[in-house]
Design an enzyme around this catalytic site. Structure first.
Site, mmCIF file in Angstrom:
data_model
loop_
_atom_site.group_PDB
_atom_site.id
_atom_site.type_symbol
_atom_site.label_atom_id
_atom_site.label_comp_id
_atom_site.label_asym_id
_atom_site.label_seq_id
_atom_site.Cartn_x
_atom_site.Cartn_y
_atom_site.Cartn_z
ATOM 1 N N CYS A 88 0.839 -1.197 0.000
ATOM 2 C CA CYS A 88 0.000 0.000 0.000
ATOM 3 C C CYS A 88 0.877 1.252 0.000
ATOM 4 O O CYS A 88 2.006 1.240 0.510
ATOM 5 C CB CYS A 88 -0.908 -0.009 1.230
ATOM 6 N N ASP A 145 0.492 3.744 1.793
ATOM 7 C CA ASP A 145 0.498 4.334 3.132
ATOM 8 C C ASP A 145 1.939 4.561 3.616
ATOM 9 O O ASP A 145 2.760 3.652 3.615
ATOM 10 C CB ASP A 145 -0.236 3.411 4.114
ATOM 11 N N ARG A 150 3.103 4.853 6.441
ATOM 12 C CA ARG A 150 3.456 4.188 7.693
ATOM 13 C C ARG A 150 3.903 2.746 7.484
ATOM 14 O O ARG A 150 4.192 2.030 8.458
ATOM 15 C CB ARG A 150 2.265 4.213 8.652
ATOM 16 N N HIS A 194 -2.295 -3.909 4.983
ATOM 17 C CA HIS A 194 -2.135 -3.541 6.395
ATOM 18 C C HIS A 194 -3.504 -3.269 6.998
ATOM 19 O O HIS A 194 -4.432 -2.832 6.320
ATOM 20 C CB HIS A 194 -1.216 -2.320 6.551
ATOM 21 N N CYS A 236 -6.413 -0.005 6.685
ATOM 22 C CA CYS A 236 -6.099 0.620 5.393
ATOM 23 C C CYS A 236 -7.154 1.655 5.014
ATOM 24 O O CYS A 236 -8.352 1.359 4.968
ATOM 25 C CB CYS A 236 -6.004 -0.453 4.315
#
Length: 219
Positions: A40, A42, A44, A96, A99
């Protein structure tokens, strides 16, 4: 400020060179990763860091909700290069929990262009609407769909012609489905690894619906 990023880069490069004088020379000489990571976007979820690998050891493709759409030229180009040129031995789909893309797909709200990208996740949520409706906690419902989405992408990749051609040529190649928890930094194996065409067919036949039996695991 942007200038801080350049300052950070100078410090990072100097530290790397001090700890390992051959680091950049080694990186520049070749790229020979054994793994393709489909994750992803993202911020993080830093792919290299969470599996303890250096740049050059992990070939990375990231997009919103870690999708493997068979019509997306960007994804297909990465997959073909990884399988046919780099000869990676493992393709890892890693989602994750929590999400934002999956959460948006579950929402009735409009989010703009991203709604079109998330159509596969939304379609998946409709296919397993009954199971999802049984989960009363909204966050648990999102996490359930996060797992289902990873497994669905594994299924899509096992049907991809680049991957199936590699298997027909007896090229060592496995596709895996993992999920990452931002809350504790740990990866979970969703146990849907596929390394040959026969197993891929079985995954499609036995998992033609949502990922039953896997999503119930303790997170």
């Amino acid at each position: 400020m942007i200038s801080e990023l350049f300052d950070n880069n100078i410090r990072w490069a100097a530290t790397r060179a001090r700890v390992d004088p051959e680091y950049f020379r080694r990186l520049a000489s070749q790229q020979a990763p054994s793994y393709l990571w489909i994750g992803c976007s993202d911020s993080r979820v830093p792919a290299n860091e969470i599996v303890g690998l250096d740049p050059g050891e992990l070939f990375v493709h990231r997009n919103v909700a870690n999708l493997a759409p068979p019509q997306d030229a960007n994804f297909l180009s990465v997959l073909q290069f990884a399988v046919e040129v780099l000869k990676v031995r493992h393709v890892i789909v890693c989602g994750h929990y929590g999400c934002g893309g999956v959460r948006a797909a579950l929402s009735d709200e409009r989010h703009g262009l991203i709604d079109h990208w998330l159509t596969p996740v939304r379609s998946l949520s409709w296919r397993c609407e009954h199971e999802l409706s049984m989960i009363t906690d909204p966050e648990a419902r999102v996490n359930d769909l996060c797992e289902r989405n990873v497994i669905e992408q594994v299924r899509q990749i096992t049907a991809n012609p680049f991957v199936r051609d590699a298997w027909r040529k007896k090229q060592p190649l496995e596709v895996h489905g993992w999920i990452y928890s931002i809350q504790d930094g740990l990866l979970r194996d969703l146990e849907v690894s596929v390394g040959r065409i026969e197993r891929a067919r079985a995954l499609w036949e036995t998992n033609s619906g949502p990922a039953s039996g896997v999503v119930a695991r303790k997170r």
